[in-house]
Design a protein around this motif. Structure first.
Motif: not given
Lengths: 298, 423
Positions: A264-265, B64-65, B68, B72, B75, B93, B96-97, B99, B383-384, B387, B390-391, B420
């Motif tokens: 997430q972060n 949800d999945v 992830n 994976l 990256t 995001r 920026a990465a 991807w 991009p953030d 995060a 979520q927070a 963050i």
């Protein structure tokens, strides 16, 4: 040494050499699939790598120093400890009780053992979905049943203790069969002569179990507790599906917190540092329990 | 030793052969998360193969999945995904990465480009490059039970204040007044809560459009909005509402356990669909309630992108062009509850118009009205954001369930945002 015994020694040596060779693929597999990723995780934990911002090439203890002052980590360790201690205790007690009950069952009823294995065969995500429905008041048949009598079942997933209880129940339901299997195997290894001798001496069934069966089960109980405890440190699917770490952050166990930081972060390096800490905790517990097991066995 | 070698060779072949087969055939892997369009697309994979000779393995997984799974893959630059579901909220995001692959030239070459709605298409332009092609633009709508409001003698609430007073009148043990997403997450409670927050004038940053990204969520306006959200769910929501996600809201509405639901159009379409809901004929649709600062329906654009690690981007682009074509979109709009398509001509298809008018006469117009009112940066396009969302979501959920006060939650959310963003 006679020629016969020389031949035997030579054959034993050849056999042992063969065994050693057979271990080589396993060692290579462990090196590739366990040691290499572990080393990678360790290297990441010392880095400053961020999924979005990349890395400035800094290596050091920065992430581990941050861990010391991280209140969310402290909360996550508390959550993990509660889930693991109560969950494993419930699984060992229920698993042992069911194993003792099933051990005495004979004939075709022995097939009934398979029924108790069903929860263990269900994938964890499916287990979590089943229990999420059962703990959601508007979906749960349990709530609907009690509603018929005017009884309101409390909402478990909206308080910290309630949510942790719900996760423990789901985790226990799916994992107690593992404990049951190990204890059942251990019970079958205990000679029935001991029970009969105790009965002849006038010992009751309860006393026989407490003073004869239970001490003999101790190594198996310790081993299964260790296995379950180490596995329970990896709490994830139940939390992910049932509470998403909520309410608030109150069910974010350490493994889940590492996921939040990493995915997430995007803070991969810090997530790796949490994972290293978790690994060290598991290793320490394993080492201590293994020593204890050795002492009891001897 | 010979046996050992034979085993090793067999194992090598066992792992090696599928890789060779994949390389030789024209085959692509598409990863998406479950929603009416993606489910419909999965069923049409055979059509794509028949038209192009390219086999598309469309994997539809839970939201949800999904993150992830693709994180994976990206990256690790495994190259195992050729086309990826690209929510606009994630695209900053991912870019920026590094991807995603920029696909400006590929999209320019697509005949369907001129048929795609300009707003959603522009949402995927970053630094002058196109990064994905949209297929849907979802928004937020409110459903209400007409029979319950009639019985209580009240009108459909136009503002959140009205909603509070109506909820107090209609809430009872049998039917709760309202349910909204509450479970923490940028795509869960943070898809819904900003509709209340922005209606009261709350904002995430001091001046997002002007470039001042100083966190500003801890404001009197957001506090007022949070108190309304909490009062509605805690006093007039169904039992356990503090842990509801869209599935629970949908089920509660379809089972007649709530009078109001505030949801995304994908869920609203199911709540008012007579084939799925027992109470569809008694359910009306309205825009989300307004507040002192106006009305701010949610918006979520979804599209298809090509991962930077994709091995054959040409095949990926052909798949995307087919997937967003008028023909494919029309088929899905007719077979699934999929009305928020972004390929314009689909809306002119008489069968599509007839179908959605039958589901609910107001649905398409309400959806268009909500999209006109929605602001592009309803959830900040940063991009953030995953995060941050979520927070903030965790803090909002903690207040809702009584773990902290609303003031503490907003203070915590603002501090988390600063942490963050490295402020």
């Amino acid at each position: 040494m006679s020629s016969n015994s020389k031949q035997r020694a030579g054959a034993t040596y050849e056999l042992e050499r063969g065994y050693r060779r057979m271990i080589v693929p396993a060692i290579i597999a462990v090196a590739i699939f366990a040691i290499v990723p572990l080393a990678g995780m360790l290297a990441l934990s010392f880095s400053d790598y961020h999924l979005i911002r990349g890395s400035n090439g800094e290596f050091g203890l920065r992430n581990f120093i941050k861990l010391v002052n991280d209140k969310r980590l402290v909360n996550s360790i508390y959550v993990m400890s509660v889930l693991s201690l109560f969950g494993v205790a419930a699984q060992v007690i229920i698993g042992t009780a069911v194993a003792v009950g099933l051990h005495k069952i004979v004939g075709r009823w022995r097939l009934g053992r398979v029924l108790f294995l069903v929860p263990y065969a269900v994938p964890h995500v499916a287990v979590a979905l089943i229990w999420l429905s059962l703990f959601t008041p508007t979906l749960s048949p349990i709530n609907a049943f009690f509603d018929l009598f005017g009884i309101t079942v409390p909402s478990f997933l909206t308080s910290q203790n309630g949510a942790m209880f719900a996760i423990i129940v789901a985790d226990t339901w799916t994992n107690f069969p593992f404990t049951m299997l190990i204890i059942l195997a251990a019970l079958q290894g205990i000679s029935p002569d001991l029970d009969e001798a105790a009965a002849l001496d006038g010992a009751s069934r309860v006393k026989t179990f407490i003073f004869i069966t239970l001490p003999l089960l101790l190594p198996a109980l310790l081993m299964v507790t260790l296995f379950r405890f180490i596995d329970s440190l990896k709490h994830f699917p139940m939390i992910f599906v049932m509470t998403k770490g909520g309410p608030g952050r109150s069910t974010q166990a350490t493994n889940f917190y590492a996921y939040v930081q990493t995915f997430q972060n995007s803070n991969v390096a810090y997530g790796a540092a949490i994972a290293v800490l978790l690994f060290l905790m598991a290793a320490l517990i394993s080492f201590y329990v293994a020593k204890l097991n050795q002492r009891i066995s001897s | 030793m010979k046996r050992l070698l034979a085993t090793a060779v067999a194992a090598t072949l066992a792992f090696g052969v599928p890789a060779l087969t994949t390389a030789a055939d024209e085959e692509i892997n598409v990863v998406m998360f479950g929603m009416p369009y993606t489910n419909g697309l999965q069923k049409l994979a055979g059509d794509f193969e028949a038209e192009t000779g390219i086999k598309a393995n469309i994997d539809v997984i839970g939201q949800d999945v999904f993150e992830n799974r693709i994180t994976l893959s990206f990256t690790g630059a495994t190259g195992d995904i050729d086309v990826v579901h690209t929510p606009v909220i994630q695209v900053q995001r991912w870019v920026a990465a590094n991807w995603l692959k920029p696909i400006t030239a590929e999209v320019d070459a697509m005949a369907v480009k001129s048929d795609i709605m300009a707003g959603p298409l522009d949402a995927y332009v970053i630094n002058g490059e196109q990064w994905a092609v949209p297929y849907m633009a979802a928004t937020g709508l409110m459903t209400y039970r007409k029979d319950i409001l009639e019985e209580a003698g009240v009108d459909v609430p136009d503002t959140w204040e009205d909603m509070l007073s109506v909820a107090a009148k209609i809430h009872n043990d049998e039917t709760a007044a309202i349910a909204m997403r509450a479970v923490p997450g940028q795509g869960f409670n943070m898809f819904i809560f900003p509709m209340v927050m922005r209606a009261y004038g709350g904002k995430f940053f001091e001046d997002y459009t002007g470039g001042d990204l100083t966190p500003a969520i801890n404001s009197p306006e957001t506090l007022e909005a949070l108190n309304v959200y909490m009062k509605l769910l805690n006093e007039y929501g169904p039992q356990g509402a503090g842990n509801f996600n869209f599935a629970e809201v949908n089920a509660a509405a379809q089972n007649g356990q709530i009078a109001f639901a505030l949801e995304g159009t994908g869920v609203v379409a199911q709540i008012v669909d007579p084939a799925k809901s027992k109470f569809a004929d008694k359910t009306g649709i309205a825009l989300p309630p307004a507040g002192p600062a106006g009305r701010s329906p949610a918006i979520a654009v979804h599209g298809l992108g090509i991962p930077a690690s994709a091995k054959n981007p040409e095949l990926s682009a052909r798949f995307i062009e087919w997937a967003v074509s008028t023909e494919t979109m029309t088929k899905i709009a007719l077979s699934e509850s999929f009305s928020n398509f972004t390929t314009g001509p689909v809306a002119q298809n008489p069968e599509v118009i007839e179908k959605y008018s039958k589901v609910h006469p107001d649905f398409l117009t309400m959806q268009a009205d909500a999209l006109n009112l929605a602001i592009g940066h309803y959830r900040p396009l940063l991009p953030d954001w995953p995060a941050l969302g979520q927070a903030i979501g965790e803090n909002i959920n903690a207040a809702l369930n009584g773990l902290v006060s609303p003031e503490e939650a907003l203070e915590g959310a603002e501090q988390d945002m600063k942490d963050i963003l490295g402020m």
